[in-house]
Design an enzyme around this catalytic site. Structure first.
Site, PDB file in Angstrom:
ATOM      1  N   HIS A 176     -20.010 -32.188   4.632  1.00 34.20           N
ATOM      2  CA  HIS A 176     -21.302 -32.564   4.044  1.00 34.20           C
ATOM      3  C   HIS A 176     -22.034 -31.348   3.470  1.00 34.20           C
ATOM      4  O   HIS A 176     -22.952 -31.501   2.678  1.00 34.20           O
ATOM      5  CB  HIS A 176     -22.168 -33.233   5.121  1.00 34.20           C
ATOM      6  N   PHE A 225     -33.011 -31.843   7.070  1.00 33.89           N
ATOM      7  CA  PHE A 225     -31.755 -32.565   7.179  1.00 33.89           C
ATOM      8  C   PHE A 225     -31.470 -33.244   5.847  1.00 33.89           C
ATOM      9  O   PHE A 225     -32.357 -33.417   5.002  1.00 33.89           O
ATOM     10  CB  PHE A 225     -31.776 -33.544   8.365  1.00 33.89           C
ATOM     11  N   ASN A 231     -31.023 -36.180   4.672  1.00 34.98           N
ATOM     12  CA  ASN A 231     -31.791 -37.336   4.199  1.00 34.98           C
ATOM     13  C   ASN A 231     -33.239 -36.993   3.864  1.00 34.98           C
ATOM     14  O   ASN A 231     -33.998 -37.860   3.441  1.00 34.98           O
ATOM     15  CB  ASN A 231     -31.726 -38.483   5.220  1.00 34.98           C
TER      16      ASN A 231
END
Length: 194
Positions: free
Chosen positions: A22, A68, A70
């Protein structure tokens, strides 16, 4: 094409996530800073690590959010507002499940493909999707129920090498993008496979 003024590498913060798939976008921005003899420094007002580089005579800001994934839009919007950077002057580098390791593509606009970082950035820009994306292939686990564990996992050495080679090519194409424009950059980038 507008000139790119901000390049963002999406990531989750902290050592636990540093080597996960990610964070491929951050790997690209980290290497871009290194190649220009710069190091990213934490800047709390932008909720991330930042640097400033000169790309073929263009003043470009780099950002790796420390929010983070999101919540990435908070950092991108803070920097864009401060420096008066428009969405179409932003390139966001991110991991891409729909491309295999060793492949990287660039595009302007489009959907978010379920990527929470892209989703949040779009929402912070009043759902304007018209920013550039550098899509770094990480592959897909084959089952949508395994996606979270997959993107938060570390790739095996063989896949990591392919991703690293694709990032190297993306760096070369970033120079082409700034010097010769979008079409020439994607013509080269889209014909590459590690």
């Amino acid at each position: 094409m507008s000139k790119i003024k901000l390049i963002v590498g999406l990531a989750n913060p902290g050592a636990d996530y540093a080597q996960t798939r990610h964070n491929a976008g951050a790997w690209y921005v980290d290497l871009l800073a290194q190649r220009h003899q710069q190091s990213l420094k934490e800047e709390s007002k932008f909720f991330g690590y930042t640097a400033r580089i000169n790309l073929n005579g263009n003043d470009v800001r780099l950002l790796v959010p420390t929010t983070f994934m999101n919540l990435s839009g908070k950092a991108v919007l803070a920097m864009a507002n401060f420096y008066r950077i428009q969405p179409d002057e932003i390139l966001v580098a991110h991991d891409e499940l729909d491309l295999p390791p060793g492949v990287v593509k660039m595009k302007l606009g489009g959907g978010n493909g379920g990527h929470n970082g892209l989703k949040d950035i779009q929402s912070k820009f009043s759902n304007n999707p018209n920013f550039y994306r550098l899509r770094i292939g990480i592959g897909h686990p084959g089952d949508k129920n395994k996606v979270v564990g997959f993107v938060l996992g570390k790739p095996p050495t063989s896949e990591q090498k392919l991703i690293d080679d694709a990032i190297d090519e993306a760096l070369a194409c970033t120079d082409i993008l700034m010097r010769d424009g979008y079409e020439k950059a994607i013509n080269r980038l889209h014909s590459f496979k590690a």
